[in-house]
Motif scaffolding. Structure first.
Motif, PDB file in Angstrom:
ATOM      1  N   GLU A  72       1.447   4.338  -2.745  1.00  0.00           N
ATOM      2  CA  GLU A  72       1.327   5.857  -2.525  1.00  0.00           C
ATOM      3  C   GLU A  72       2.611   6.662  -3.157  1.00  0.00           C
ATOM      4  OE1 GLU A  72       1.454   6.557   1.875  1.00  0.00           O
ATOM      5  OE2 GLU A  72      -0.479   5.190   2.032  1.00  0.00           O
TER       6      GLU A  72
ATOM      7  N   ALA B 172       0.915  -1.112  -0.191  1.00  0.00           N
ATOM      8  CA  ALA B 172      -0.071  -0.015   0.015  1.00  0.00           C
ATOM      9  C   ALA B 172       0.755   1.148  -0.018  1.00  0.00           C
ATOM     10  CB  ALA B 172      -0.892  -0.066   1.410  1.00  0.00           C
ATOM     11  N   PHE B 173       1.962   1.113   0.743  1.00  0.00           N
ATOM     12  CA  PHE B 173       3.037   2.345   0.853  1.00  0.00           C
ATOM     13  C   PHE B 173       3.469   2.639  -0.631  1.00  0.00           C
ATOM     14  CE2 PHE B 173       7.551   3.463   1.285  1.00  0.00           C
ATOM     15  CZ  PHE B 173       7.345   4.700   1.547  1.00  0.00           C
TER      16      PHE B 173
ATOM     17  N   ASP C  80       1.734   7.019  -6.887  1.00  0.00           N
ATOM     18  CA  ASP C  80       0.759   8.052  -6.767  1.00  0.00           C
ATOM     19  C   ASP C  80       1.842   9.415  -6.731  1.00  0.00           C
ATOM     20  OD1 ASP C  80      -1.133   6.322  -7.241  1.00  0.00           O
ATOM     21  OD2 ASP C  80      -1.996   6.493  -5.281  1.00  0.00           O
ATOM     22  N   ARG C  81       2.504   9.501  -5.742  1.00  0.00           N
ATOM     23  CA  ARG C  81       3.273  10.650  -5.542  1.00  0.00           C
ATOM     24  C   ARG C  81       4.287  10.850  -6.666  1.00  0.00           C
ATOM     25  NH1 ARG C  81       5.665   9.914  -0.114  1.00  0.00           N
ATOM     26  NH2 ARG C  81       7.244  11.567  -0.577  1.00  0.00           N
TER      27      ARG C  81
END
Length: 124
Positions: free
Chosen positions: A70, A66-67, A73-74
């Motif tokens: 992220e 999940a990290f 996405d960033r």
């Protein structure tokens, strides 16, 4: 010959590969991933796919994966070249997350962050 199952990418190798591929602007994200790497988990590959920074890991770990989502996405908001604010653009037929100045420079295939002296010479 080493099988794919035996390949492990340490921080230095990941940083080197991402830089060589033309994405030095994402090195802080690479470091963040390695700083949060859980004990016993290893990175198999770091790469750019669909204009995002991606990682493959050797063991399923839902929280870390999940990290990594992220991080991907960033990365889609950070210029892969200079590390500034970027957006998805098509450069020479490839999807890239890149800022407008670096995108303009990419047409001449100058790799690396913009040279501030170049902007001054062009009157920007």
């Amino acid at each position: 010959m080493t099988s794919r199952d035996e390949i492990i990418m340490d921080r230095a190798a990941a940083r080197s590969w991402i830089s060589q591929c033309g994405y030095p602007g994402w090195l802080a994200l690479v470091d963040e991933v390695y700083d949060r790497l859980p004990p016993g988990l290893q990175i198999r590959q770091a790469y750019q796919k669909w204009a995002e920074l991606r990682f493959d890991v050797d063991v399923d770990d839902a929280a870390f994966e999940a990290f990594l989502v992220e991080i991907a996405d960033r990365s889609a908001t950070i210029c892969g070249v200079c590390g500034g604010a970027g957006r998805r653009q098509t450069v020479e037929g490839w999807d890239e997350t890149i800022c407008d100045p670096c995108s303009a420079r990419a047409e001449t295939r100058i790799d690396g962050p913009p040279d501030p002296d170049e902007d001054a010479r062009r009157g920007r």
